[in-house]
Scaffold this active site. Structure first.
Site, PDB file in Angstrom:
ATOM      1  N   SER A 180       0.822  -1.209   0.000  1.00 31.48           N
ATOM      2  CA  SER A 180       0.000   0.000   0.000  1.00 31.48           C
ATOM      3  C   SER A 180       0.858   1.262   0.000  1.00 31.48           C
ATOM      4  CB  SER A 180      -0.963  -0.037   1.192  1.00 31.48           C
ATOM      5  OG  SER A 180      -1.961   0.951   1.081  1.00 31.48           O
ATOM      6  N   ASP A 354     -10.172  -4.842  -4.550  1.00 30.73           N
ATOM      7  CA  ASP A 354      -9.614  -3.805  -3.675  1.00 30.73           C
ATOM      8  C   ASP A 354     -10.365  -2.497  -3.911  1.00 30.73           C
ATOM      9  OD1 ASP A 354      -8.081  -1.876  -2.386  1.00 30.73           O
ATOM     10  OD2 ASP A 354      -6.187  -2.844  -2.883  1.00 30.73           O
ATOM     11  N   HIS A 385      -7.945  -5.290  -0.171  1.00 33.74           N
ATOM     12  CA  HIS A 385      -6.779  -4.580   0.354  1.00 33.74           C
ATOM     13  C   HIS A 385      -6.310  -5.151   1.688  1.00 33.74           C
ATOM     14  CE1 HIS A 385      -4.231  -1.050  -0.311  1.00 33.74           C
ATOM     15  NE2 HIS A 385      -4.220  -0.872   1.002  1.00 33.74           N
TER      16      HIS A 385
END
Length: 415
Positions: A180, A354, A385
């Protein structure tokens, strides 16, 4: 002005409500809460519980931030010689190195990588509870401590961590895994710190957050927009720290989510509200454990920066507004990061469900980078995610491709 005032009163009311609920809940039920033991332990303590020997290291950045770095030099189930090239794995927004062990030894990436005979290092960027220290400033007293965004992660934190690992292990290069925000931070590092990309054999980006204009998570947009509105008017250091471990939100979430039924129904729904639904992917025991470590804290400016990248087509430095931009950058708009400077080989692994980092934005990033080896989409169509650090299916869904590239780019990093 009316909208700005609304959000200010809204966040103050929300904060007051959380304090009242948290205080009342803890007084009534705290004695009856049966905590998931691992949720109360730190990285070295948790890994020891599972039979893994770990080390704690301290890294000091050029601008004086004191970062904590954990190492598992050899996994419990590694029965061969450890690969010579060390592996650095970096966490996402509001997370810490604990996110790589919260799902246990059968699924936590720190365990899987070390068991596969890699020298595993798990880092923490400035501002979370493992890196809430400075050589000169006190985070509880000095507002300047919290004046950082992702730019500082890439310009100062990652270079310091990389240099420390290479010096300690006497290696020429390391392999990097960035989840991320740590995918975006790596791109920032390569753009702003020439030469550091050359210290990485391969960079594996897991759901990388750079440009995020196509994100579907409305909850993330609302939360970060509130911080964007508040950031210019907050001055107290305790106000400039966002969602810390030990704060009201973390405490009440930790308490409530210790009940198996609530963890499965309510706490899982909160994760789904932020991301998307993947039934059964994250176990109830993992939810109970992770709430002791999440949220891990960051700066209000980092949260505001995410509001900006969710609404801008460019991957750029923090936007202070035209007047301050002129003083800081010498131009009305902030500088844009040079993605083309990310010359290290890059592998991107992503999930199509996601809602925080969209497929479109991943494809955009792929087109900006000059040396992408492969973009891999996880076979599970519901992979999202939060599955990256917390899913119980990481070994099957995520690790085979990670292991493939770690093996390919390991063994030549010692001088």
């Amino acid at each position: 002005m009316a909208q700005r005032t609304f959000w200010i009163y809204y966040i103050l009311l929300l904060n007051t409500t959380i304090q009242m609920v948290n205080g009342g809940f803890r007084k009534l039920f705290h004695k009856d809460i049966r905590y998931e033991r691992l949720s109360l332990l730190n990285f070295t303590e948790v890994s020891k519980e599972y039979g893994y020997k770990s080390e704690e290291h301290t890294v000091i950045t050029e601008d004086g931030y004191v970062l904590t770095l954990f190492r598992i030099p050899k996994g419990k189930n590694c029965h061969f010689t450890v690969q010579r090239t060390p592996v650095l794995i970096m966490h996402g927004l509001l997370l810490s190195s604990d996110s790589w062990i919260d799902s246990g030894p059968e699924a936590g990436l720190a365990y899987l990588i070390s068991d596969d005979c890699y020298d595993l290092w798990a880092g923490n960027v400035r501002g979370n509870y493992y890196s809430r220290n400075h050589t000169r400033m006190n985070p509880d007293v000095d507002p300047e401590f919290w004046k950082f965004s992702l730019n500082e992660f890439g310009v100062y934190d990652l270079p310091a961590i990389i240099d420390y690992i290479l010096d300690y292990t006497r290696s020429i290069k390391l392999n990097y895994i960035g989840y991320s925000q740590s995918g975006g931070s790596f791109v920032i590092m390569c753009s702003e710190r020439p030469g550091y990309c050359a210290k990485v054999s391969v960079a594996i980006f897991l759901h990388p957050a750079a440009k995020m204009t196509n994100a579907k998570s409305q909850a993330l947009r609302i939360i970060t927009d509130v911080y964007q509105i508040l950031e210019p008017i907050l001055h107290n250091p305790l106000e400039l720290e966002a969602l810390p471990k030990g704060g009201y939100i973390q405490k009440i979430t930790h308490d409530i989510c210790q009940n198996d039924f609530i963890a499965d129904k309510i706490c899982r729904s909160i994760l789904t509200m932020l991301d998307s639904y993947n039934p059964g992917s994250i176990s109830v025991s993992t939810i109970r454990a992770l709430t002791g470590h999440f949220p891990a804290g960051t700066s209000v400016r980092v949260m505001a920066w995410f509001s900006q990248v969710l609404n801008k087509e460019e991957f750029q430095n923090f936007d202070y507004g035209p007047v301050m931009n002129m003083k800081i950058y010498g131009r009305n708009q902030p500088s844009t990061y040079n993605c083309n400077a990310t010359t290290a080989p890059v592998v991107i692994i992503h999930g199509e469900s996601d809602n925080i980092v969209s497929k479109k934005d991943v494809e955009w990033l792929k087109d900006q980078l000059p040396n992408v080896l492969e973009v891999v989409y996880v076979k599970n169509p519901l992979w999202n995610h939060f599955d990256v650090p917390y899913s119980q299916h990481t070994r099957e869904m995520l690790y085979p491709k990670i292991g493939e590239y770690l093996f390919k780019y390991s063994g030549n990093g010692v001088g």
